[in-house]
Design a protein around this motif. Structure first.
Motif, PDB file in Angstrom:
ATOM      1  N   GLU A 129       0.820  -1.212   0.000  1.00  0.00           N
ATOM      2  CA  GLU A 129       0.000   0.000   0.000  1.00  0.00           C
ATOM      3  C   GLU A 129       0.855   1.264   0.000  1.00  0.00           C
ATOM      4  O   GLU A 129       0.587   2.214  -0.752  1.00  0.00           O
ATOM      5  CB  GLU A 129      -0.940  -0.004   1.210  1.00  0.00           C
ATOM      6  N   ASN A 130       1.892   1.305   0.819  1.00  0.00           N
ATOM      7  CA  ASN A 130       2.761   2.481   0.867  1.00  0.00           C
ATOM      8  C   ASN A 130       3.414   2.757  -0.485  1.00  0.00           C
ATOM      9  O   ASN A 130       3.601   3.913  -0.880  1.00  0.00           O
ATOM     10  CB  ASN A 130       3.844   2.309   1.931  1.00  0.00           C
ATOM     11  N   PHE A 134       3.290   6.305  -2.338  1.00  0.00           N
ATOM     12  CA  PHE A 134       4.492   7.135  -2.397  1.00  0.00           C
ATOM     13  C   PHE A 134       5.416   6.797  -3.579  1.00  0.00           C
ATOM     14  O   PHE A 134       6.425   7.468  -3.776  1.00  0.00           O
ATOM     15  CB  PHE A 134       5.275   6.997  -1.085  1.00  0.00           C
ATOM     16  N   GLY A 135       5.083   5.748  -4.357  1.00  0.00           N
ATOM     17  CA  GLY A 135       5.944   5.360  -5.462  1.00  0.00           C
ATOM     18  C   GLY A 135       6.957   4.310  -5.044  1.00  0.00           C
ATOM     19  O   GLY A 135       7.289   4.176  -3.858  1.00  0.00           O
ATOM     20  N   ALA A 136       7.474   3.573  -6.031  1.00  0.00           N
ATOM     21  CA  ALA A 136       8.350   2.444  -5.690  1.00  0.00           C
ATOM     22  C   ALA A 136       9.529   2.298  -6.649  1.00  0.00           C
ATOM     23  O   ALA A 136      10.064   1.210  -6.810  1.00  0.00           O
ATOM     24  CB  ALA A 136       7.529   1.152  -5.681  1.00  0.00           C
ATOM     25  N   SER A 137       9.933   3.389  -7.279  1.00  0.00           N
ATOM     26  CA  SER A 137      11.075   3.304  -8.192  1.00  0.00           C
ATOM     27  C   SER A 137      12.342   2.875  -7.464  1.00  0.00           C
ATOM     28  O   SER A 137      13.160   2.106  -7.991  1.00  0.00           O
ATOM     29  CB  SER A 137      11.301   4.651  -8.879  1.00  0.00           C
ATOM     30  N   ILE A 166      -0.869   2.546 -13.084  1.00  0.00           N
ATOM     31  CA  ILE A 166      -1.824   3.454 -12.432  1.00  0.00           C
ATOM     32  C   ILE A 166      -1.099   4.573 -11.694  1.00  0.00           C
ATOM     33  O   ILE A 166      -1.508   5.743 -11.734  1.00  0.00           O
ATOM     34  CB  ILE A 166      -2.743   2.667 -11.475  1.00  0.00           C
ATOM     35  N   ILE A 167      -0.008   4.247 -11.013  1.00  0.00           N
ATOM     36  CA  ILE A 167       0.701   5.280 -10.250  1.00  0.00           C
ATOM     37  C   ILE A 167       1.784   5.978 -11.072  1.00  0.00           C
ATOM     38  O   ILE A 167       2.484   6.860 -10.574  1.00  0.00           O
ATOM     39  CB  ILE A 167       1.311   4.702  -8.955  1.00  0.00           C
ATOM     40  N   GLY A 168       1.921   5.588 -12.337  1.00  0.00           N
ATOM     41  CA  GLY A 168       2.821   6.298 -13.238  1.00  0.00           C
ATOM     42  C   GLY A 168       4.293   6.043 -13.013  1.00  0.00           C
ATOM     43  O   GLY A 168       5.118   6.942 -13.216  1.00  0.00           O
ATOM     44  N   GLU A 169       4.671   4.837 -12.640  1.00  0.00           N
ATOM     45  CA  GLU A 169       6.082   4.500 -12.465  1.00  0.00           C
ATOM     46  C   GLU A 169       6.836   4.610 -13.795  1.00  0.00           C
ATOM     47  O   GLU A 169       6.376   4.108 -14.829  1.00  0.00           O
ATOM     48  CB  GLU A 169       6.227   3.083 -11.926  1.00  0.00           C
TER      49      GLU A 169
END
Length: 519
Positions: A129-130, A134-137, A166-169
């Protein structure tokens, strides 16, 4: 000829836009050939909306899907099955649910090719979820570096998922930075699950990544090397091409980095399935001058003859191939005649991917088996190469006759009762094994064809015929099973004769919901 692949881009245009692919249709195979207008599309059209009207092939619109696959899954099974590379799935752990199945196929494929079996190298970033907030790059970068230290791969693939899209990574930037840091190709695969309405776009995404990032850009031609775009199946091609003095370079599944790199050095590219192979073959032809073989697929006598002759023409071995074809005919035709006697009066049904189904039906017709119906999971009105010899559905109809009940539908088990009811099949061939039990519960023996290359070539006709004889021996068992196992559908649905009634009359769902009538 269609040539529209841009290797400068990281993304691949979806099949429905590039080729006009459809996923829902019902009618005669000959009607679909006519509606597809293959030659017209090959010459002047690239997907819907370009170069005038008449491009879109109308399809039925189903109100729901019972099940499906996705581009992420397919791209992962391609990139994850390379022997000395690593795939990082940038996704929640749920997107890795099919990896045990892919691992089994990988191990079986290695064994079929006489390579020591081992497990696939696939890592997931396990998005939580985090990460979605907050993104995961940074997590992706860390996973790639750890995978590099653990496996010492020659290339790393990074695959998108619905979540990362969806989160635009920005996996392209991450891949570029990693490549500079560790000094090996890092290949971004933009294959999010909702990218395309059909999963075959995932094949194109993985193949695009290989041709763009791994294929040797300064090739030294090997005149005896031929690319075979294939899956995990047994190597039946080496013996078929020995008379032409050719060595087989299998791509993509089970391939090594070096085998992928030398694809630009081959004398030609061909495949056992135009659905699977046309994108990569066209990319290699366009980008590196490697000709793709303009021929039908190597199924049945006519298809195998034409395929071998087309290859021989490219390599200048016409005399050798004619001698080989004659000797093979003398060897296999008596055996095929014996099988035809044993299979007289038998009716079959094929439920597989599109051009693969066209090839399988050709083999069944060679064996004298009646095929009045088939389901293909999608239909491409034209393939990327655009060659006339690659129009596999037209080849099937012209060579072996029409299929009265030809259905385009992507793995929808709820349609099977009506589909099978109208053809009176003695057996069914499937390649996606999870569908086999559905037919079995209807009393029909199923041949789950796990080895994709099983029906290829002259011997493929014999292999298939012998396997069907064994399958038919299970008819009594399936009849007993049918009496004791019920289907999970209402009596109302099982009484419907039209498998597409919900597409043609979607208001039925609302009407039945209002009445609360479950039966």
């Amino acid at each position: 000829m269609v040539k529209d692949i841009n290797l400068n881009l990281e993304t691949v245009e979806n099949r429905e836009m590039r080729l006009g692919s459809i996923i829902s249709w019902d009618g005669k195979a000959s009607e679909l050939v006519e509606l597809s207008k293959y030659e017209e599309r090959s010459l002047k059209q690239r997907g819907c909306g370009k170069n005038g009207g008449g491009c879109r092939l109308c399809e039925l619109e189903m109100p729901f899907n019972q099940q499906s696959m996705c581009a992420n899954s397919i791209a992962s099974c391609q990139a994850g099955n390379l022997r000395d590379c690593v795939l990082i799935q940038h996704s929640p752990v749920g997107c890795t649910a099919r990896n045990p199945e892919f691992n089994l196929a990988f191990r079986n494929g290695l064994e079929r090719r006489d390579i020591k079996p081992r497990n696939i190298n696939i890592v997931t970033t396990n998005l939580l979820e985090n990460d979605m907030v907050f993104g995961a790059s940074a997590k992706l970068r860390k996973a790639a570096l750890e995978a590099y230290e653990r496996y010492k791969p020659k290339a790393i693939f990074l695959s998108m998922s619905c979540s990362t899209a969806i989160i635009g990574e920005d996996i392209v930037s991450v891949a570029s930075d990693l490549e500079d840091e560790i000094g090996i190709p890092v290949v971004p695969l933009q294959c999010e699950g909702f990218r395309s309405k059909h999963w075959s776009t995932g094949f194109d995404v993985a193949q695009h990544g290989v041709v763009k990032h791994i294929t040797n850009k300064n090739p030294k031609k090997q005149k005896d090397l031929i690319n075979i775009i294939a899956l995990w199946g047994t190597d039946y091609f080496t013996d078929m091409l020995k008379p032409l003095g050719l060595r087989v370079n299998y791509i993509m599944d089970i391939a090594s980095f070096d085998e992928l790199a030398q694809t630009s050095e081959a004398v030609a590219t061909t495949t056992f399935c135009h659905t699977l192979g046309s994108y990569m073959a066209t990319a290699l032809e366009q980008g590196f001058g490697v000709p793709q073989i303009d021929a039908p697929q190597p199924y049945g006598i006519a298809g195998t003859d034409a395929w071998l002759r087309a290859i021989a023409k490219v390599v200048g071995k016409e005399k050798e191939v004619e001698e080989y074809i004659q000797s093979e005919h003398e060897r296999v035709l008596p055996k095929i005649e014996e099988l035809k006697e044993k299979l007289k009066g038998v009716s079959g049904f094929v439920l597989t991917g599109s051009s693969y189904a066209h090839g399988l039906i050709s083999v069944l017709r060679e064996l004298g088996i009646t095929v009045n119906g088939s389901v293909v999971f999608h239909h491409d009105p034209v393939y990327d190469g655009g060659y006339a010899g690659q129009n596999s559905l037209k080849t099937l109809v012209d060579t072996y006759g029409d299929i009265p009940n030809f259905t385009v539908s992507k793995t929808q088990p709820f349609q099977l009762p009506a589909l099978l009811e109208r053809v009176d099949a003695d057996f069914i061939i499937v390649r996606h094994n999870g569908l086999a039990p559905n037919a079995a519960r209807m009393g029909i023996p199923s041949f789950a064809m796990g080895d994709e290359h099983f029906p290829v070539g002259y011997d493929g006709i014999i292999r298939t015929g012998n396997a069907i004889i064994e399958i038919l021996a299970r008819k009594k068992f399936n009849a007993v099973l049918k009496r004791h196992v019920s289907l999970p559908y209402s009596k109302w649905w099982l009484n419907q004769k039209d498998p597409f009634i919900l597409a043609k009359n979607p208001e039925i769902l609302d009407e039945r919901g209002e009445t609360g009538d479950a039966e």
